[in-house]
Design an enzyme around this catalytic site. Sequence first.
Site, PDB file in Angstrom:
ATOM      1  N   CYS A 236       0.856  -1.187   0.000  1.00  0.00           N
ATOM      2  CA  CYS A 236       0.000   0.000   0.000  1.00  0.00           C
ATOM      3  C   CYS A 236       0.895   1.241   0.000  1.00  0.00           C
ATOM      4  O   CYS A 236       2.114   1.144   0.124  1.00  0.00           O
ATOM      5  CB  CYS A 236      -0.902   0.004   1.234  1.00  0.00           C
ATOM      6  SG  CYS A 236       0.041   0.075   2.784  1.00  0.00           S
TER       7      CYS A 236
ATOM      8  N   HIS B  72       5.754  -5.036   8.600  1.00  0.00           N
ATOM      9  CA  HIS B  72       5.785  -6.409   9.094  1.00  0.00           C
ATOM     10  C   HIS B  72       5.971  -7.401   7.951  1.00  0.00           C
ATOM     11  O   HIS B  72       5.039  -8.065   7.500  1.00  0.00           O
ATOM     12  CB  HIS B  72       4.507  -6.714   9.876  1.00  0.00           C
ATOM     13  CG  HIS B  72       4.503  -6.109  11.238  1.00  0.00           C
ATOM     14  ND1 HIS B  72       3.353  -5.852  11.952  1.00  0.00           N
ATOM     15  CD2 HIS B  72       5.517  -5.698  12.037  1.00  0.00           C
ATOM     16  CE1 HIS B  72       3.665  -5.313  13.122  1.00  0.00           C
ATOM     17  NE2 HIS B  72       4.976  -5.213  13.187  1.00  0.00           N
TER      18      HIS B  72
ATOM     19  N   HIS C  77       4.034   1.961  11.613  1.00  0.00           N
ATOM     20  CA  HIS C  77       2.936   1.694  12.545  1.00  0.00           C
ATOM     21  C   HIS C  77       2.674   2.846  13.516  1.00  0.00           C
ATOM     22  O   HIS C  77       1.639   2.878  14.171  1.00  0.00           O
ATOM     23  CB  HIS C  77       3.241   0.435  13.355  1.00  0.00           C
ATOM     24  CG  HIS C  77       3.673  -0.719  12.507  1.00  0.00           C
ATOM     25  ND1 HIS C  77       5.003  -1.042  12.310  1.00  0.00           N
ATOM     26  CD2 HIS C  77       2.961  -1.590  11.771  1.00  0.00           C
ATOM     27  CE1 HIS C  77       5.079  -2.087  11.496  1.00  0.00           C
ATOM     28  NE2 HIS C  77       3.863  -2.426  11.142  1.00  0.00           N
TER      29      HIS C  77
ATOM     30  N   CYS D 250       2.681   5.913   8.853  1.00  0.00           N
ATOM     31  CA  CYS D 250       1.723   6.055   7.751  1.00  0.00           C
ATOM     32  C   CYS D 250       0.800   7.241   8.029  1.00  0.00           C
ATOM     33  O   CYS D 250       0.280   7.380   9.142  1.00  0.00           O
ATOM     34  CB  CYS D 250       0.890   4.772   7.622  1.00  0.00           C
ATOM     35  SG  CYS D 250      -0.445   4.926   6.422  1.00  0.00           S
TER      36      CYS D 250
ATOM     37  N   GLU E 185       0.776  -0.493  16.327  1.00  0.00           N
ATOM     38  CA  GLU E 185      -0.084   0.644  15.996  1.00  0.00           C
ATOM     39  C   GLU E 185      -0.974   1.023  17.177  1.00  0.00           C
ATOM     40  O   GLU E 185      -1.179   2.204  17.462  1.00  0.00           O
ATOM     41  CB  GLU E 185      -0.956   0.320  14.772  1.00  0.00           C
ATOM     42  CG  GLU E 185      -1.811   1.505  14.338  1.00  0.00           C
ATOM     43  CD  GLU E 185      -2.759   1.180  13.205  1.00  0.00           C
ATOM     44  OE1 GLU E 185      -3.853   1.780  13.175  1.00  0.00           O
ATOM     45  OE2 GLU E 185      -2.421   0.347  12.346  1.00  0.00           O
TER      46      GLU E 185
ATOM     47  N   THR F  79      -6.065   0.748  11.994  1.00  0.00           N
ATOM     48  CA  THR F  79      -6.317   0.896  10.548  1.00  0.00           C
ATOM     49  C   THR F  79      -6.348  -0.428   9.792  1.00  0.00           C
ATOM     50  O   THR F  79      -6.737  -0.460   8.630  1.00  0.00           O
ATOM     51  CB  THR F  79      -5.239   1.786   9.892  1.00  0.00           C
ATOM     52  OG1 THR F  79      -3.965   1.139  10.006  1.00  0.00           O
ATOM     53  CG2 THR F  79      -5.194   3.170  10.522  1.00  0.00           C
TER      54      THR F  79
ATOM     55  N   CYS G  81      -8.016   1.621   6.856  1.00  0.00           N
ATOM     56  CA  CYS G  81      -7.447   2.286   5.692  1.00  0.00           C
ATOM     57  C   CYS G  81      -7.966   1.692   4.383  1.00  0.00           C
ATOM     58  O   CYS G  81      -8.443   0.555   4.336  1.00  0.00           O
ATOM     59  CB  CYS G  81      -5.924   2.260   5.759  1.00  0.00           C
ATOM     60  SG  CYS G  81      -5.163   0.761   5.138  1.00  0.00           S
TER      61      CYS G  81
ATOM     62  N   SER H 155      -1.021  -7.648  10.906  1.00  0.00           N
ATOM     63  CA  SER H 155      -2.448  -7.641  11.231  1.00  0.00           C
ATOM     64  C   SER H 155      -3.301  -7.714   9.972  1.00  0.00           C
ATOM     65  O   SER H 155      -4.232  -8.514   9.880  1.00  0.00           O
ATOM     66  CB  SER H 155      -2.797  -6.380  12.030  1.00  0.00           C
ATOM     67  OG  SER H 155      -4.194  -6.275  12.227  1.00  0.00           O
ATOM     68  N   ASN H 156      -2.985  -6.892   8.979  1.00  0.00           N
ATOM     69  CA  ASN H 156      -3.849  -6.870   7.792  1.00  0.00           C
ATOM     70  C   ASN H 156      -3.786  -8.198   7.041  1.00  0.00           C
ATOM     71  O   ASN H 156      -4.782  -8.634   6.456  1.00  0.00           O
ATOM     72  CB  ASN H 156      -3.522  -5.673   6.898  1.00  0.00           C
ATOM     73  CG  ASN H 156      -2.314  -5.870   6.025  1.00  0.00           C
ATOM     74  OD1 ASN H 156      -2.399  -6.420   4.939  1.00  0.00           O
ATOM     75  ND2 ASN H 156      -1.146  -5.428   6.510  1.00  0.00           N
TER      76      ASN H 156
END
EC number: 1.17.7.4
Length: 321
Positions: A19, A48, A82, A104, A134, A173, A203, A232-233
């Site tokens: 991203c 990460h 983060h 970010c 984060e 996010t 996000c 996490s994402n």
Amino acid sequence: MTAEKPPLSILLCSPRGFCAGVVRAIDAVERALKLYGAPVYVRHEIVHNKYVVESLKAKGAIFVEELDEIPSTDAPVIFSAHGVAKTVPAVAQTRNLFAIDATCPLVTKVHREAEIHFKRGREIILVGHAGHPEVVGTMGQLPAGAVRLIERVEDIAGFVPRNPDALAFVTQTTLSVDDTREIVEALRARFPAIVGPHKEDICYATTNRQEAVKAVAPRVEAMIVVGAPNSSNSQRLREVAERAGCPIAVLTQRAVDIDWTLFGGLASLGIAAGASAPEVLVEEILDAFAQRYTLSVETVSTADESVFFPLPRDLREAALS
């Protein structure tokens, strides 16, 4: 004569991978190395992903978890994408370290929202996962006790606010869009006066990657999400695939990590990548399957992304000077 390889239909999720915030953070380390030379210190993994971190180490980046691991130095010290608690830049300033913040901008937005709510006298709920950097950074923007963490819908019943009419919420996010919606609905049902963000905190990249997985997961027998276990994402993408009905959904860092006992005899496979996973790792996994199957690859796109974040000001100005 070699046996003919069985066919395998691969559906590639798009958007996938890096991203804008991750690109900015990695570029910040590479630009600092180019401008100032090695070493460049980075507090926490810049993003990460082990492959990314190892690649930057090879170029001269030194990764630490805390600033006290860094000797007295003129070298740049970069804060990860983060975000960090306010104590971190304060310590850096006390030690006269050359700190560059690669947080970010979408995480910074959450920090600013929390600060505004606090100034307006509101108690703040942060929806997120305990211990994630984060979350630590967001909670660390304000005095202890100003932000309360809610991880699950079940946590809401035990939450007793100081004043139910002076509540606000922000979110991590990189959460599951569906899980977060459920928690927010429960918060609003219990505390009708609660104030939320003008635009949701999850996000664009997290949302887009989850939508792509939802489109692909019901159409395939198995799904690989390329990403790190502490991302996490990426973890949320695997969960989304499972919920969307995919029988096998795994998180995989590299081709060497593939458990082939799960992926024998397939006719269809979906591949997605978390926001901190580089495309080279997707290609590596495609190559691994190509050794065992005759591939037909189709890209399933659910959004176009054109978001760009400029480098931190220190690096932009240094490049111009």
